[in-house]
Scaffold this motif. Structure first.
Motif, mmCIF file in Angstrom:
data_model
loop_
_atom_site.group_PDB
_atom_site.id
_atom_site.type_symbol
_atom_site.label_atom_id
_atom_site.label_comp_id
_atom_site.label_asym_id
_atom_site.label_seq_id
_atom_site.Cartn_x
_atom_site.Cartn_y
_atom_site.Cartn_z
ATOM 1 N N GLU A 1 -1.735 0.805 4.143
ATOM 2 C CA GLU A 1 -0.368 1.266 3.867
ATOM 3 C C GLU A 1 -0.346 2.234 2.704
ATOM 4 O O GLU A 1 0.430 3.201 2.702
ATOM 5 N N GLY A 2 -1.197 1.989 1.705
ATOM 6 C CA GLY A 2 -1.247 2.902 0.568
ATOM 7 C C GLY A 2 -1.681 4.289 0.967
ATOM 8 O O GLY A 2 -1.130 5.296 0.497
ATOM 9 N N LEU A 3 -2.685 4.387 1.852
ATOM 10 C CA LEU A 3 -3.148 5.696 2.318
ATOM 11 C C LEU A 3 -2.069 6.415 3.111
ATOM 12 O O LEU A 3 -1.850 7.623 2.958
ATOM 13 N N VAL A 4 -1.372 5.695 3.967
ATOM 14 C CA VAL A 4 -0.343 6.314 4.808
ATOM 15 C C VAL A 4 0.841 6.772 3.968
ATOM 16 O O VAL A 4 1.341 7.897 4.119
ATOM 17 N N MET A 5 1.302 5.917 3.048
ATOM 18 C CA MET A 5 2.495 6.234 2.261
ATOM 19 C C MET A 5 2.255 7.369 1.272
ATOM 20 O O MET A 5 3.165 8.147 0.966
ATOM 21 N N SER A 6 1.040 7.491 0.743
ATOM 22 C CA SER A 6 0.773 8.499 -0.284
ATOM 23 C C SER A 6 0.309 9.831 0.289
ATOM 24 O O SER A 6 0.114 10.784 -0.450
ATOM 25 N N ARG A 7 0.153 9.924 1.608
ATOM 26 C CA ARG A 7 -0.342 11.152 2.221
ATOM 27 C C ARG A 7 0.712 12.252 2.184
ATOM 28 O O ARG A 7 1.912 12.010 2.364
ATOM 29 N N MET A 8 0.270 13.471 1.969
ATOM 30 C CA MET A 8 1.166 14.622 1.964
ATOM 31 C C MET A 8 1.478 15.030 3.401
ATOM 32 O O MET A 8 0.611 15.052 4.268
ATOM 33 N N ARG A 9 2.742 15.349 3.660
ATOM 34 C CA ARG A 9 3.144 15.782 4.997
ATOM 35 C C ARG A 9 4.321 16.734 4.891
ATOM 36 O O ARG A 9 4.772 17.063 3.791
ATOM 37 N N ALA A 10 4.828 17.167 6.037
ATOM 38 C CA ALA A 10 5.865 18.205 6.035
ATOM 39 C C ALA A 10 7.127 17.768 5.308
ATOM 40 O O ALA A 10 7.756 18.552 4.601
ATOM 41 N N SER A 11 7.500 16.521 5.452
ATOM 42 C CA SER A 11 8.720 16.030 4.806
ATOM 43 C C SER A 11 8.493 15.611 3.358
ATOM 44 O O SER A 11 9.436 15.265 2.660
ATOM 45 N N LYS A 12 7.242 15.636 2.894
ATOM 46 C CA LYS A 12 6.904 15.229 1.524
ATOM 47 C C LYS A 12 5.826 16.176 1.005
ATOM 48 O O LYS A 12 4.660 16.092 1.377
ATOM 49 N N GLN A 13 6.204 17.107 0.159
ATOM 50 C CA GLN A 13 5.331 18.187 -0.267
ATOM 51 C C GLN A 13 4.367 17.807 -1.377
ATOM 52 O O GLN A 13 3.628 18.651 -1.874
ATOM 53 N N PHE A 14 4.361 16.563 -1.785
ATOM 54 C CA PHE A 14 3.454 16.125 -2.850
ATOM 55 C C PHE A 14 2.711 14.877 -2.385
ATOM 56 O O PHE A 14 3.203 14.106 -1.550
ATOM 57 N N ALA A 15 1.512 14.692 -2.929
ATOM 58 C CA ALA A 15 0.750 13.485 -2.639
ATOM 59 C C ALA A 15 1.208 12.379 -3.569
ATOM 60 O O ALA A 15 1.410 12.598 -4.762
#
Length: 399
Positions: free
Chosen positions: A261-275
């Motif tokens: 869950e930590g890896l998935v939640m902290s990953r950067m993606r289009a809706s979240k521009q920061f890690a």
């Protein structure tokens, strides 16, 4: 001052036994500390302003033989004021403790820009002390210490000045800057955190720690019940306090349960521009507002504790704990969740080392590695806490 005097400044109490507020003498078992309220000193005695390298000559202290006999504490003017010397014997002595200011590349993110008088006055004026501020400097054989960038080293607290003097007086045959954590913190505060660009960069760095706060990554109870229980013991009260609107951030942070869950939640993606963890924007804004309101002494404490604990929340609890301590002495105690680290820095150290201590319990301690890490963490966090407590209570009177 309760635990502050007993623990943080135990070595200081060993050096300075009595202080006369009406006279000017601080008696000690080794040197004499002479406090002259009439002596006013230069803000900066550096004669070389042409280049950054000239601001700090190659006079590194590490490994250098002890070159002084007596250590004094002197009442001075604030570092942004320029006043003439009262006697010819009061000279200034170079003291480059911070790395990188000797013209080498021995450290990163060290600015050779010199702070202006206005920026020093703005950021160094204590925002948590209710008393009229008197500044103090430390002298070696009658010569006042300077910071690596050539600014007169003066602090708005007698206990802090005595603690720095104690660090210098405890030096043996050779100078060991690593054994002077308060000296290093004060030099960083005066030279670096009074520069607006450095402050902005420091604030952004601290916000990145918030997005990846160690106390927000929990072990899944179904995968590791023992570690999860330890994390809950040391971190749950901290998160409850952060949810408080008065002293905290007004909401609980996002928490990742388990490595996946930590890896998935902290990953950067289009809706979240920061890690990093998806904390709410309101929480990030509240944290930024808190940091922008910090003077340089608070910001130095935040930087040291946050980097050592790998946790923005632990650093904020340390700073806010001192503010809450002041409120309780003014009989304006706020309702809300109690700060878990108020009056107890050891709890903050333990909260910073939950996972490391868990691994040591399971696999054993490596001498020369884990024990040094444990000691360094305790020294840095206690030194930063002592710094801000001494600024909050500059007369060392118990609240």
């Amino acid at each position: 001052m309760e635990r502050f005097i007993r623990n943080s400044f135990r070595s200081t109490c060993r050096v300075a036994s009595t202080y006369s507020s009406t006279g000017c003498l601080v008696r000690s078992n080794r040197p004499e500390f002479l406090l002259s309220h009439d002596n006013k000193l230069f803000h900066n005695s550096s004669k070389n302003h042409g280049s950054a390298k000239n601001l700090a000559r190659d006079t590194r202290m590490a490994g250098r033989r002890r070159f002084f006999k007596t250590v004094d504490v002197l009442a001075t003017s604030p570092p942004w004021e320029t006043v003439q010397y009262s006697t010819d014997s009061q000279e200034l002595i170079d003291n480059p403790i911070s790395a990188g200011v000797d013209g080498s590349n021995s450290a990163t993110n060290i600015s050779l820009e010199k702070p202006t008088m206005s920026s020093m006055q703005k950021f160094l004026s204590p925002s948590i002390s209710s008393l009229t501020t008197q500044w103090y400097g430390v002298t070696l054989d009658g010569r006042l210490l300077k910071t690596p960038m050539g600014t007169t080293l003066s602090v708005p607290s007698l206990p802090l000045a005595l603690a720095i003097a104690s660090e210098w007086d405890d030096q043996g045959m050779y100078i060991k800057p690593a054994q002077m954590p308060l000296m290093t913190l004060v030099c960083t505060t005066l030279d670096q955190l009074t520069i607006p660009s450095v402050r902005e960069r420091t604030i952004e760095d601290l916000l990145r720690y918030l997005r990846n706060d160690t106390t927000c990554y929990w072990a899944d109870a179904t995968e590791d019940r023992v570690l999860h229980r330890k994390q809950q013991k040391h971190w749950q009260d901290l998160h409850n306090w952060i949810d408080c609107e008065i002293r905290g951030l007004g909401m609980k942070p996002a928490i990742a349960m388990g490595a996946g869950e930590g890896l998935v939640m902290s990953r950067m993606r289009a809706s979240k521009q920061f890690a990093g963890l998806p904390h709410s924007e309101e929480m990030i804004d509240n944290a930024r507002t808190f940091l922008n309101g910090c003077d340089s002494w608070k910001l130095a404490t935040m930087q040291t504790v946050t980097m050592e604990a790998k946790s923005f929340l632990v650093g904020m609890a340390i700073v806010r704990g001192v503010e809450g301590w002041i409120d309780s002495t003014r009989e304006t105690r706020h309702k809300g969740k109690p700060n878990p680290f108020s009056h107890d820095t050891k709890k903050a150290v333990l909260a910073s080392r939950v996972e490391e201590e868990f691994q040591i319990d399971n696999w054993g301690l490596v001498e020369g590695g884990h024990d040094y890490d444990r000691l360094n963490c305790s020294i840095q966090i206690h030194a930063a806490t002592s710094l801000i407590q001494s600024i909050a209570f500059p007369t060392a009177s118990s609240p």
